[in-house]
Design a protein around this motif. Structure first.
Motif, PDB file in Angstrom:
ATOM      1  N   VAL A  16      -2.567 -11.069   9.583  1.00  0.00           N
ATOM      2  CA  VAL A  16      -3.121  -9.978  10.067  1.00  0.00           C
ATOM      3  C   VAL A  16      -2.228  -8.898  10.129  1.00  0.00           C
ATOM      4  N   ARG A  17      -0.936  -9.162  10.649  1.00  0.00           N
ATOM      5  CA  ARG A  17      -0.033  -8.181  11.301  1.00  0.00           C
ATOM      6  C   ARG A  17       0.532  -7.566   9.619  1.00  0.00           C
ATOM      7  N   GLU A  18       0.761  -8.470   8.870  1.00  0.00           N
ATOM      8  CA  GLU A  18       1.433  -7.885   7.517  1.00  0.00           C
ATOM      9  C   GLU A  18       0.236  -7.253   6.783  1.00  0.00           C
ATOM     10  N   PHE A  19      -1.085  -7.490   6.792  1.00  0.00           N
ATOM     11  CA  PHE A  19      -2.123  -6.847   5.992  1.00  0.00           C
ATOM     12  C   PHE A  19      -2.084  -5.621   6.652  1.00  0.00           C
ATOM     13  N   PHE A  20      -2.112  -5.312   7.808  1.00  0.00           N
ATOM     14  CA  PHE A  20      -2.469  -4.190   8.683  1.00  0.00           C
ATOM     15  C   PHE A  20      -1.304  -3.364   8.557  1.00  0.00           C
ATOM     16  N   ALA A  21      -0.206  -3.681   8.634  1.00  0.00           N
ATOM     17  CA  ALA A  21       0.961  -2.841   8.278  1.00  0.00           C
ATOM     18  C   ALA A  21       1.041  -2.334   6.899  1.00  0.00           C
ATOM     19  N   ALA A  22       0.449  -3.103   5.776  1.00  0.00           N
ATOM     20  CA  ALA A  22       0.162  -2.421   4.553  1.00  0.00           C
ATOM     21  C   ALA A  22      -0.805  -1.441   4.392  1.00  0.00           C
ATOM     22  N   HIS A  23      -1.792  -1.954   4.948  1.00  0.00           N
ATOM     23  CA  HIS A  23      -2.926  -1.002   5.161  1.00  0.00           C
ATOM     24  C   HIS A  23      -2.892   0.294   5.689  1.00  0.00           C
ATOM     25  N   ILE A  24      -2.122   0.419   6.915  1.00  0.00           N
ATOM     26  CA  ILE A  24      -1.823   1.609   7.660  1.00  0.00           C
ATOM     27  C   ILE A  24      -0.712   2.521   6.560  1.00  0.00           C
ATOM     28  N   ALA A  25       0.128   1.748   5.945  1.00  0.00           N
ATOM     29  CA  ALA A  25       1.223   2.463   4.888  1.00  0.00           C
ATOM     30  C   ALA A  25       0.284   2.920   3.453  1.00  0.00           C
TER      31      ALA A  25
END
Length: 120
Positions: A16-25
């Protein structure tokens, strides 16, 4: 206004953390790597299924606007379900939105992501 929760980001599952970071970027390639082959994304009642549709959604979502994203809440529902609440501010109609990203996980991959308005 939404209250911040006490669950810090580092207690969210890595997926979830890494998906969200990539999605925000706005990195659709990386974000989509956290999705299961049969993943479903629901955004404001529009449904995207499978690798091609979910990738296109991640690539194109919100691209016509400029906005900032701030995580303002997170909670664990159970071992497979997590909710991240974000506040968006930008050039879209209304200029401010609070959204819940509801994640369902299986084998460390996202099988379902439902994006909906955060209840007032």
């Amino acid at each position: 206004m939404t209250q911040h929760t006490d669950l810090p980001s580092d207690l969210l599952p890595t997926t979830v953390r890494e998906f969200f970071a990539a999605h925000i970027a706005r990195d659709a390639d990386t974000a989509s790597s956290f999705l299961a082959e049969d993943a479903v994304i629901v955004d404001q009642d529009e449904i995207f299924r499978g690798r091609e549709e979910t990738y296109a959604f991640l690539r194109d979502a919100g691209s016509e606007f400029e906005y900032t994203t701030e995580q303002i809440g997170a909670r664990r529902v159970d071992d497979a379900h997590w909710v991240v609440t974000v506040r968006l501010e930008g050039t879209f109609p209304g200029s401010v939105a609070e959204l819940d990203y509801r994640f369902a996980l299986r084998d460390d991959l996202i099988t379902e992501l439902v994006i909906a308005n955060h209840p007032a």
